[in-house]
Design a protein around this motif. Structure first.
Motif, PDB file in Angstrom:
ATOM      1  N   ASP A 106       1.002  -1.839   0.335  1.00  0.00           N
ATOM      2  CA  ASP A 106       0.098  -0.198  -0.022  1.00  0.00           C
ATOM      3  C   ASP A 106       0.979   1.469   0.088  1.00  0.00           C
ATOM      4  O   ASP A 106       0.397   2.399   1.070  1.00  0.00           O
ATOM      5  CB  ASP A 106      -1.296   0.173   1.042  1.00  0.00           C
ATOM      6  CG  ASP A 106      -1.905  -1.022   1.267  1.00  0.00           C
ATOM      7  OD1 ASP A 106      -2.578  -1.408  -0.315  1.00  0.00           O
ATOM      8  OD2 ASP A 106      -1.782  -1.257   2.530  1.00  0.00           O
ATOM      9  N   LEU A 107       1.749   1.014  -0.512  1.00  0.00           N
ATOM     10  CA  LEU A 107       2.835   2.400  -1.113  1.00  0.00           C
ATOM     11  C   LEU A 107       3.129   2.494  -1.793  1.00  0.00           C
ATOM     12  O   LEU A 107       3.929   3.451  -2.590  1.00  0.00           O
ATOM     13  CB  LEU A 107       4.483   2.183  -0.193  1.00  0.00           C
ATOM     14  CG  LEU A 107       4.415   1.249   1.366  1.00  0.00           C
ATOM     15  CD1 LEU A 107       6.093   0.825   1.561  1.00  0.00           C
ATOM     16  CD2 LEU A 107       4.138   2.385   1.991  1.00  0.00           C
ATOM     17  N   ALA A 108       1.658   2.735  -2.956  1.00  0.00           N
ATOM     18  CA  ALA A 108       1.895   3.320  -4.258  1.00  0.00           C
ATOM     19  C   ALA A 108       2.286   5.035  -4.233  1.00  0.00           C
ATOM     20  O   ALA A 108       2.806   5.055  -5.699  1.00  0.00           O
ATOM     21  CB  ALA A 108       0.922   2.996  -4.944  1.00  0.00           C
ATOM     22  N   ASP A 109       2.336   5.149  -3.375  1.00  0.00           N
ATOM     23  CA  ASP A 109       2.546   7.211  -3.081  1.00  0.00           C
ATOM     24  C   ASP A 109       3.892   7.040  -2.776  1.00  0.00           C
ATOM     25  O   ASP A 109       4.541   7.957  -2.604  1.00  0.00           O
ATOM     26  CB  ASP A 109       1.688   7.675  -2.590  1.00  0.00           C
ATOM     27  CG  ASP A 109       1.480   7.207  -1.178  1.00  0.00           C
ATOM     28  OD1 ASP A 109       1.988   6.898  -0.790  1.00  0.00           O
ATOM     29  OD2 ASP A 109       0.634   7.879  -0.121  1.00  0.00           O
ATOM     30  N   HIS A 110       4.969   5.915  -2.652  1.00  0.00           N
ATOM     31  CA  HIS A 110       6.008   6.053  -1.767  1.00  0.00           C
ATOM     32  C   HIS A 110       7.030   7.001  -2.951  1.00  0.00           C
ATOM     33  O   HIS A 110       6.658   6.793  -4.405  1.00  0.00           O
ATOM     34  CB  HIS A 110       6.660   4.682  -1.468  1.00  0.00           C
ATOM     35  CG  HIS A 110       7.266   5.308  -0.739  1.00  0.00           C
ATOM     36  ND1 HIS A 110       8.728   5.082  -1.417  1.00  0.00           N
ATOM     37  CD2 HIS A 110       8.022   5.069   0.713  1.00  0.00           C
ATOM     38  CE1 HIS A 110       9.651   4.861  -0.462  1.00  0.00           C
ATOM     39  NE2 HIS A 110       9.210   4.837   1.243  1.00  0.00           N
ATOM     40  N   PRO A 111       7.842   7.794  -2.782  1.00  0.00           N
ATOM     41  CA  PRO A 111       8.709   8.424  -4.034  1.00  0.00           C
ATOM     42  C   PRO A 111       9.848   7.567  -4.465  1.00  0.00           C
ATOM     43  O   PRO A 111       9.463   7.982  -5.734  1.00  0.00           O
ATOM     44  CB  PRO A 111      10.011   9.488  -2.690  1.00  0.00           C
ATOM     45  CG  PRO A 111       8.602   9.923  -1.618  1.00  0.00           C
ATOM     46  CD  PRO A 111       8.117   8.142  -1.213  1.00  0.00           C
ATOM     47  N   TRP A 112       9.936   6.400  -4.247  1.00  0.00           N
ATOM     48  CA  TRP A 112      10.643   5.441  -5.360  1.00  0.00           C
ATOM     49  C   TRP A 112       9.687   4.992  -5.952  1.00  0.00           C
ATOM     50  O   TRP A 112      10.351   4.685  -7.214  1.00  0.00           O
ATOM     51  CB  TRP A 112      10.602   4.328  -3.609  1.00  0.00           C
ATOM     52  CG  TRP A 112      11.930   4.198  -3.207  1.00  0.00           C
ATOM     53  CD1 TRP A 112      13.054   5.763  -3.021  1.00  0.00           C
ATOM     54  CD2 TRP A 112      12.498   3.549  -2.247  1.00  0.00           C
ATOM     55  NE1 TRP A 112      13.528   5.248  -1.960  1.00  0.00           N
ATOM     56  CE2 TRP A 112      13.575   4.045  -1.497  1.00  0.00           C
ATOM     57  CE3 TRP A 112      12.053   2.503  -1.342  1.00  0.00           C
ATOM     58  CZ2 TRP A 112      14.596   3.445  -0.133  1.00  0.00           C
ATOM     59  CZ3 TRP A 112      12.749   2.034  -0.800  1.00  0.00           C
ATOM     60  CH2 TRP A 112      14.215   2.159  -0.351  1.00  0.00           C
TER      61      TRP A 112
END
Length: 303
Positions: free
Chosen positions: A86-92
């Motif tokens: 659930d980290l689709a908005d993570h900078p990576w």
């Protein structure tokens, strides 16, 4: 993370012991997160070891390409992991897509492997395709689902649409194209990201649904003798579980998915781990794939 119980007969504790005995640090962190919860710091720290300053991922994150350079296979694997957490908005995610854009051809397609990595250990089947690869579907879907706008994203999506829409004779419907198994896996993801939820709305999906209902799995032509992609893997979408359009239930009926879940659950070996159906071309690669597949099998079965 909250998960339903595993199917009867699945030995989660044995799987954890196998991963801790044979798996990479990343898989040990992943199985700990899956079975015991907690924060994401551990899995992110392990994943970050595979990340390069250019925003891409390499260093054998995808075990078949053991190059330190950023690679499409490893970078797409990293994107999928971030989405599954659930980290689709993570900078990576953005920097990985920026890397894919820089590595793409003029038509927006992403290569299967870069020339730089061919000088490093890699599987014999990891070879340049002479053009864009099926990985483009995965990158284009990720760009669409994260609102990654720009010229490359549009070009990559256009490349995918063109490849999935074979031209027919004037005034006639184009014949359905039988996609190779791995291309089908990523093409389904792209079409779902496009919002196509009915197999009858696209000839490629219609053909794929017919094949799945008849055979239950897609054989990998030119692969190992028993190598195939089953429905549970074909429709495993780390970007949205279930698919945003409800496509899996229409593409593979419940009885197909139930049979596949039983098949996957029964694949646990006496040592607690799962295995893969393609060759191990080096001892390390073989064990890494087993650890990775073990965690992936538990993740699929838990959902």
């Amino acid at each position: 993370m909250n998960h339903r119980p595993f199917p009867p007969g699945v030995r989660a504790a044995d799987a954890e012991e196998f991963v801790y005995s044979h798996g990479r640090l990343l898989e040990r962190r992943r199985i700990s997160l899956l079975l015991h919860g907690g924060g994401l710091d551990g899995v992110l720290a392990a994943l970050g070891a595979y990340r390069n300053p250019d925003g891409g991922f390499g260093h054998g994150l995808e075990p078949d390409v053991r190059s330190p350079h950023s690679e499409p296979l490893s970078t797409l694997a990293a994107l999928d992991l971030l989405a599954s957490w659930d980290l689709a908005d993570h900078p990576w995610v953005r920097s990985a897509l920026e890397w894919a854009a820089a590595a793409s051809a003029v038509d927006g397609s992403v290569p299967f492997v870069t020339e730089a990595s061919l000088e490093w250990p890699h599987a014999p089947w990891v070879q340049p395709t002479g053009g864009g690869s099926h990985l483009t579907y995965g990158f284009a879907a990720a760009a669409r689902l994260t609102d990654f706008a720009g010229g490359w994203a549009e070009a990559a999506a256009g490349w995918c649409r063109t490849r999935l829409s074979p031209a027919g004779a004037a005034g006639s419907a184009p014949p359905p194209r039988e996609l190779p198994a791995y291309e089908a896996k990523y093409a389904v993801r792209f079409l779902a990201a496009e919002g196509i939820g009915d197999p009858s709305a696209h000839p490629v999906l219609a053909e794929l649904g017919t094949r799945l209902r008849a055979e239950g799995a897609l054989r990998v032509v030119g692969g190992a003798e028993d190598e195939s992609i089953h429905a549970v893997d074909l429709l495993h979408n780390p970007w949205a579980l279930p698919f945003p359009t409800g496509l899996p239930g229409r593409l593979a009926p419940g009885e197909v998915m139930a049979r596949d879940r039983d098949w996957l659950a029964s694949g646990q070996r006496p040592d607690g781990g799962w295995t893969v159906d393609w060759p191990a071309w080096s001892p390390a690669q073989g064990l890494e794939w087993r650890g990775l597949r073990t965690v992936e099998a538990l993740e699929i079965l838990a959902r």
